[in-house]
Design a protein around this motif. Structure first.
Motif, PDB file in Angstrom:
ATOM      1  N   ALA A   1      12.563  19.762   4.591  1.00 17.55           N
ATOM      2  CA  ALA A   1      12.507  20.040   3.158  1.00 17.55           C
ATOM      3  C   ALA A   1      11.076  20.244   2.694  1.00 17.55           C
ATOM      4  O   ALA A   1      10.847  20.704   1.581  1.00 17.55           O
ATOM      5  N   GLY A   2      10.117  19.913   3.525  1.00 14.96           N
ATOM      6  CA  GLY A   2       8.733  20.123   3.152  1.00 14.96           C
ATOM      7  C   GLY A   2       8.176  19.076   2.217  1.00 14.96           C
ATOM      8  O   GLY A   2       7.271  19.362   1.442  1.00 14.96           O
ATOM      9  N   VAL A   3       8.692  17.873   2.277  1.00 15.03           N
ATOM     10  CA  VAL A   3       8.157  16.776   1.487  1.00 15.03           C
ATOM     11  C   VAL A   3       7.721  15.676   2.441  1.00 15.03           C
ATOM     12  O   VAL A   3       8.492  15.237   3.285  1.00 15.03           O
ATOM     13  N   THR A   4       6.479  15.255   2.295  1.00 15.25           N
ATOM     14  CA  THR A   4       5.942  14.171   3.100  1.00 15.25           C
ATOM     15  C   THR A   4       5.864  12.916   2.238  1.00 15.25           C
ATOM     16  O   THR A   4       5.398  12.978   1.101  1.00 15.25           O
ATOM     17  N   ILE A   5       6.314  11.797   2.788  1.00 11.68           N
ATOM     18  CA  ILE A   5       6.244  10.504   2.111  1.00 11.68           C
ATOM     19  C   ILE A   5       5.336   9.619   2.955  1.00 11.68           C
ATOM     20  O   ILE A   5       5.620   9.377   4.124  1.00 11.68           O
ATOM     21  N   THR A   6       4.253   9.140   2.351  1.00 11.87           N
ATOM     22  CA  THR A   6       3.288   8.317   3.070  1.00 11.87           C
ATOM     23  C   THR A   6       2.992   7.057   2.275  1.00 11.87           C
ATOM     24  O   THR A   6       2.663   7.149   1.079  1.00 11.87           O
TER      25      THR A   6
ATOM     26  N   PRO B   1       6.267  21.171  -1.227  1.00 10.45           N
ATOM     27  CA  PRO B   1       6.821  22.132  -2.188  1.00 10.45           C
ATOM     28  C   PRO B   1       8.094  21.654  -2.883  1.00 10.45           C
ATOM     29  O   PRO B   1       8.414  22.142  -3.966  1.00 10.45           O
ATOM     30  N   ALA B   2       8.810  20.704  -2.316  1.00  6.52           N
ATOM     31  CA  ALA B   2      10.053  20.223  -2.933  1.00  6.52           C
ATOM     32  C   ALA B   2       9.876  18.847  -3.574  1.00  6.52           C
ATOM     33  O   ALA B   2      10.862  18.156  -3.843  1.00  6.52           O
ATOM     34  N   VAL B   3       8.636  18.451  -3.859  1.00  7.75           N
ATOM     35  CA  VAL B   3       8.399  17.106  -4.380  1.00  7.75           C
ATOM     36  C   VAL B   3       9.082  16.893  -5.730  1.00  7.75           C
ATOM     37  O   VAL B   3       9.600  15.800  -6.000  1.00  7.75           O
ATOM     38  N   LEU B   4       9.122  17.906  -6.588  1.00  2.00           N
ATOM     39  CA  LEU B   4       9.799  17.741  -7.879  1.00  2.00           C
ATOM     40  C   LEU B   4      11.295  17.530  -7.690  1.00  2.00           C
ATOM     41  O   LEU B   4      11.906  16.721  -8.397  1.00  2.00           O
ATOM     42  N   ASP B   5      11.894  18.222  -6.725  1.00  2.00           N
ATOM     43  CA  ASP B   5      13.313  18.026  -6.422  1.00  2.00           C
ATOM     44  C   ASP B   5      13.556  16.621  -5.884  1.00  2.00           C
ATOM     45  O   ASP B   5      14.548  15.975  -6.238  1.00  2.00           O
ATOM     46  N   LEU B   6      12.662  16.157  -5.023  1.00  2.00           N
ATOM     47  CA  LEU B   6      12.789  14.808  -4.462  1.00  2.00           C
ATOM     48  C   LEU B   6      12.754  13.771  -5.578  1.00  2.00           C
ATOM     49  O   LEU B   6      13.623  12.901  -5.660  1.00  2.00           O
ATOM     50  N   LEU B   7      11.778  13.871  -6.455  1.00  2.00           N
ATOM     51  CA  LEU B   7      11.653  12.897  -7.538  1.00  2.00           C
ATOM     52  C   LEU B   7      12.798  12.990  -8.535  1.00  2.00           C
ATOM     53  O   LEU B   7      13.207  11.990  -9.120  1.00  2.00           O
TER      54      LEU B   7
ATOM     55  N   GLU C   1      18.657  14.707   2.401  1.00  2.00           N
ATOM     56  CA  GLU C   1      19.575  15.597   1.707  1.00  2.00           C
ATOM     57  C   GLU C   1      18.910  16.935   1.369  1.00  2.00           C
ATOM     58  O   GLU C   1      19.524  17.988   1.515  1.00  2.00           O
ATOM     59  N   LEU C   2      17.674  16.885   0.937  1.00  2.62           N
ATOM     60  CA  LEU C   2      16.954  18.127   0.654  1.00  2.62           C
ATOM     61  C   LEU C   2      16.761  18.955   1.918  1.00  2.62           C
ATOM     62  O   LEU C   2      16.888  20.182   1.900  1.00  2.62           O
ATOM     63  N   ALA C   3      16.459  18.279   3.011  1.00  3.61           N
ATOM     64  CA  ALA C   3      16.267  18.991   4.290  1.00  3.61           C
ATOM     65  C   ALA C   3      17.567  19.634   4.766  1.00  3.61           C
ATOM     66  O   ALA C   3      17.539  20.700   5.377  1.00  3.61           O
ATOM     67  N   ALA C   4      18.682  18.988   4.441  1.00  6.64           N
ATOM     68  CA  ALA C   4      19.993  19.519   4.860  1.00  6.64           C
ATOM     69  C   ALA C   4      20.509  20.579   3.884  1.00  6.64           C
ATOM     70  O   ALA C   4      21.538  21.210   4.135  1.00  6.64           O
ATOM     71  N   GLY C   5      19.811  20.742   2.767  1.00  7.11           N
ATOM     72  CA  GLY C   5      20.224  21.742   1.784  1.00  7.11           C
ATOM     73  C   GLY C   5      21.365  21.302   0.899  1.00  7.11           C
ATOM     74  O   GLY C   5      22.086  22.131   0.356  1.00  7.11           O
ATOM     75  N   LEU C   6      21.549  19.978   0.774  1.00  8.85           N
ATOM     76  CA  LEU C   6      22.656  19.466  -0.045  1.00  8.85           C
ATOM     77  C   LEU C   6      22.315  19.487  -1.516  1.00  8.85           C
ATOM     78  O   LEU C   6      21.239  19.422  -1.930  1.00  8.85           O
TER      79      LEU C   6
END
Length: 167
Positions: free
Chosen positions: A7-12, A98-104, A162-167
């Motif tokens: 999904a292109g989101v890194t969590i550190t 790039p998908a950080v807003l979707d993640l949040l 879920e974002l990585a799977a496109g759900l």
């Protein structure tokens, strides 16, 4: 611990910092520290930051190596105030991609796309109170109390999958 999925989101999880919860009626009474006066605004002085969380409330952050200097600065306040070190209370995650807003958006009710870079806010993620700061267009810091960190991290990891799977 860092995790990145398709999904292109890194969590550190970030290294510990010195954190001070400051309550003060007049921010001009703090010698050697610039406190923003607009709620949500954040100021930076080198590696130290101050986020205005309310009309008389700030969260001050600095590297652990600056702890003594920050405490000495706050000890110079002559006006009535409360300065409480809360360094061990919280954990901060860097969320980037790039998908950080979707993640949040999976756990935060705020429209974070409207949050300006360099600002911050106290809000919730699921049911946990958090402080979010927008570092760049695609990078946020999410600070959560240690007692809620595993819950929030589990939700972030689930949303990331879920974002990585496109759900």
């Amino acid at each position: 611990m860092t995790s990145t999925l398709a999904a292109g989101v890194t969590i550190t999880e970030l290294a510990p910092t010195t954190r001070i919860a400051l309550r003060l009626a007049d921010p001009a009474t703090v010698p050697g520290l610039s406190l923003p006066t607009e709620v949500g605004a954040r100021s930076a002085d080198g590696s130290r930051t101050a986020l205005c969380l309310g009309p008389d409330e700030w969260l001050i952050e600095a590297p652990e190596a600056d702890r003594a200097a920050v405490l000495a600065t706050l000890a110079g306040i002559s006006a009535p105030h409360s300065a409480v070190e809360v360094s061990d209370r919280e954990i901060t995650y860097a969320l980037e991609g790039p998908a950080v807003l979707d993640l949040l958006a999976t756990g935060c009710p705020r429209d974070l796309a409207r949050m300006p870079v360099g600002s911050g806010a106290r809000t919730v993620f699921d049911t946990a109170q958090v402080v979010l700061t927008r570092e760049t267009d695609d990078r946020f810091h999410l600070t959560v109390w240690r007692s809620f960190a595993s819950h929030v991290r589990a939700l972030l990891d689930l949303a990331q999958r879920e974002l990585a799977a496109g759900l």
